[in-house]
Design a protein around this motif. Structure first.
Motif, PDB file in Angstrom:
ATOM      1  N   GLN A  36       0.829  -1.207   0.000  1.00  0.00           N
ATOM      2  CA  GLN A  36       0.000   0.000   0.000  1.00  0.00           C
ATOM      3  C   GLN A  36       0.859   1.251   0.000  1.00  0.00           C
ATOM      4  OE1 GLN A  36      -3.495   0.006  -0.465  1.00  0.00           O
ATOM      5  NE2 GLN A  36      -2.667  -1.999  -1.039  1.00  0.00           N
ATOM      6  N   ARG A  37       2.166   1.055   0.050  1.00  0.00           N
ATOM      7  CA  ARG A  37       3.126   2.142  -0.174  1.00  0.00           C
ATOM      8  C   ARG A  37       4.094   1.627  -1.224  1.00  0.00           C
ATOM      9  NH1 ARG A  37       5.405   2.831   4.708  1.00  0.00           N
ATOM     10  NH2 ARG A  37       4.278   4.715   5.319  1.00  0.00           N
ATOM     11  N   ILE A  38       4.151   2.294  -2.371  1.00  0.00           N
ATOM     12  CA  ILE A  38       4.938   1.824  -3.511  1.00  0.00           C
ATOM     13  C   ILE A  38       5.766   2.978  -4.065  1.00  0.00           C
ATOM     14  CG2 ILE A  38       4.816   0.910  -5.867  1.00  0.00           C
ATOM     15  CD1 ILE A  38       2.287  -0.556  -5.082  1.00  0.00           C
ATOM     16  N   GLY A  57      13.366   0.480   1.241  1.00  0.00           N
ATOM     17  CA  GLY A  57      13.622  -0.678   2.080  1.00  0.00           C
ATOM     18  C   GLY A  57      13.319  -0.392   3.542  1.00  0.00           C
ATOM     19  N   ARG A  58      13.696   0.796   4.006  1.00  0.00           N
ATOM     20  CA  ARG A  58      13.399   1.176   5.388  1.00  0.00           C
ATOM     21  C   ARG A  58      11.901   1.339   5.613  1.00  0.00           C
ATOM     22  NH1 ARG A  58      17.682   2.366   9.114  1.00  0.00           N
ATOM     23  NH2 ARG A  58      15.934   3.170  10.315  1.00  0.00           N
ATOM     24  N   LEU A  59      11.198   1.736   4.561  1.00  0.00           N
ATOM     25  CA  LEU A  59       9.755   1.965   4.669  1.00  0.00           C
ATOM     26  C   LEU A  59       8.941   0.713   4.358  1.00  0.00           C
ATOM     27  CD1 LEU A  59       9.497   5.441   2.900  1.00  0.00           C
ATOM     28  CD2 LEU A  59       9.454   4.977   5.356  1.00  0.00           C
ATOM     29  N   CYS A  60       9.641  -0.396   4.077  1.00  0.00           N
ATOM     30  CA  CYS A  60       8.964  -1.649   3.700  1.00  0.00           C
ATOM     31  C   CYS A  60       8.081  -1.445   2.477  1.00  0.00           C
ATOM     32  CB  CYS A  60       8.128  -2.190   4.861  1.00  0.00           C
ATOM     33  SG  CYS A  60       9.142  -2.861   6.185  1.00  0.00           S
ATOM     34  N   ALA A  61       8.630  -0.819   1.467  1.00  0.00           N
ATOM     35  CA  ALA A  61       7.866  -0.541   0.248  1.00  0.00           C
ATOM     36  C   ALA A  61       8.635  -1.032  -0.966  1.00  0.00           C
ATOM     37  CB  ALA A  61       7.594   0.954   0.123  1.00  0.00           C
ATOM     38  N   PRO A  62       7.975  -1.658  -1.922  1.00  0.00           N
ATOM     39  CA  PRO A  62       8.645  -2.109  -3.147  1.00  0.00           C
ATOM     40  C   PRO A  62       8.878  -0.954  -4.114  1.00  0.00           C
ATOM     41  CG  PRO A  62       6.325  -2.641  -3.259  1.00  0.00           C
ATOM     42  CD  PRO A  62       6.558  -2.055  -1.893  1.00  0.00           C
ATOM     43  N   LEU A  63       9.767  -1.172  -5.059  1.00  0.00           N
ATOM     44  CA  LEU A  63      10.070  -0.184  -6.096  1.00  0.00           C
ATOM     45  C   LEU A  63       9.664  -0.739  -7.453  1.00  0.00           C
ATOM     46  CD1 LEU A  63      11.441   2.445  -7.118  1.00  0.00           C
ATOM     47  CD2 LEU A  63      13.580   1.143  -7.241  1.00  0.00           C
ATOM     48  N   LEU A  64       8.854   0.003  -8.168  1.00  0.00           N
ATOM     49  CA  LEU A  64       8.465  -0.347  -9.528  1.00  0.00           C
ATOM     50  C   LEU A  64       9.092   0.625 -10.506  1.00  0.00           C
ATOM     51  CD1 LEU A  64       4.647  -1.072  -9.017  1.00  0.00           C
ATOM     52  CD2 LEU A  64       6.558  -2.685  -8.938  1.00  0.00           C
ATOM     53  N   GLU A  95      -0.427   4.762  -1.365  1.00  0.00           N
ATOM     54  CA  GLU A  95       0.593   5.814  -1.285  1.00  0.00           C
ATOM     55  C   GLU A  95       1.669   5.538  -2.331  1.00  0.00           C
ATOM     56  OE1 GLU A  95       3.968   7.530   1.815  1.00  0.00           O
ATOM     57  OE2 GLU A  95       2.166   6.542   2.605  1.00  0.00           O
ATOM     58  N   LEU A  96       1.746   6.396  -3.332  1.00  0.00           N
ATOM     59  CA  LEU A  96       2.709   6.224  -4.422  1.00  0.00           C
ATOM     60  C   LEU A  96       3.758   7.329  -4.343  1.00  0.00           C
ATOM     61  CD1 LEU A  96       3.369   4.579  -6.991  1.00  0.00           C
ATOM     62  CD2 LEU A  96       2.044   6.256  -8.288  1.00  0.00           C
TER      63      LEU A  96
END
Length: 242
Positions: A36-38, A57-64, A95-96
């Motif tokens: 939900q955060r990307i 990585g610190r925010l636990c978010a993947p990168l597209l 959240e993008l």
């Protein structure tokens, strides 16, 4: 060993996002990535991705990955799935975080995706881009097989720097007592002197919009101690042929 390889670089980024979302989930007992955060960055110019990776990585978010003029189908499909999963779970919004300016991932591309106009075509292998002022990735004219050729008719030119759109080159010319910073077309014509000051003026670096040039200036002193300053100057337009 785990190898992540998709049909495209966008597909590979999606597979990486799916892997971390699966491994670090409630089901795996290590909740972290909720998708939900990307993060989103341009594919063919990796510098924004390098900056984004540790933060995400610190925010636990993947990168597209995306392109300046379009959100590619693989990326759009992952975003769609994340939005759908969030809606099912009661999330109000996805959240993008977009890394880079409009030249990296344009607002028009994001608006087209959000409006449901569909995903756009990805940049070609040659790096074609329809974004004004952006040099297609991987192209500076010619090919790698071409023989080297002089760009400037001078043996005192130094510290060349390409403009962001790849149409001009800035360089220094002179000596320690007096030197200039010059902007010219790629064929070396239409030279414009943007700086002509005592001392050595060198190491020109363009601003992202191509409107200013930062450079180093070393000023000689009677005691030979010398001083170096960092400054910038506007880039005057090249003469228009008549």
């Amino acid at each position: 060993m785990t190898r992540l390889g998709g049909a495209t670089r966008y597909d590979t980024a999606v597979k990486a996002a799916e892997l971390i979302a699966d491994r670090y989930s409630d089901a795996a007992g290590e909740p972290c990535f909720t998708t939900q955060r990307i993060g989103l960055a341009r594919a063919r110019v990796p510098f924004d991705s390098f900056s984004a990776g540790p933060l995400l990585g610190r925010l636990c978010a993947p990168l597209l990955l995306a392109d300046p003029a379009a959100v590619p189908p693989d990326t759009a499909a992952f975003l769609d799935a994340s939005r759908a999963a969030g809606a099912t779970a009661g999330a109000t919004a996805l959240e993008l975080s977009v890394f880079g300016g409009d030249a990296a991932v344009s607002q028009a591309a994001l608006d087209a995706y959000l409006s449901g106009e569909g995903a756009g075509a990805a940049e070609t292998e040659a790096g074609d881009s329809d974004t004004p002022g952006v040099l297609p990735a991987g192209t500076c004219g010619g090919s790698i097989e071409d023989e080297p050729r002089p760009l400037l008719d001078s043996d005192r030119a130094e510290d060349p720097s390409w403009s962001p759109d790849g149409t001009r080159i800035a360089f220094g010319r002179g000596d320690l007592a007096q030197s200039s910073l010059i902007v010219a077309d790629l064929d070396g014509v239409d030279e414009v002197v943007v700086v002509d000051l005592p001392g050595r003026n060198w190491m020109p670096r363009w601003s992202p919009d191509g409107q200013r040039i930062a450079f180093s200036r070393a000023v000689p002193h009677d005691d030979e101690s010398g001083q170096t300053a960092f400054t910038s100057t506007p880039v005057r337009p090249a003469p228009v042929p008549v």
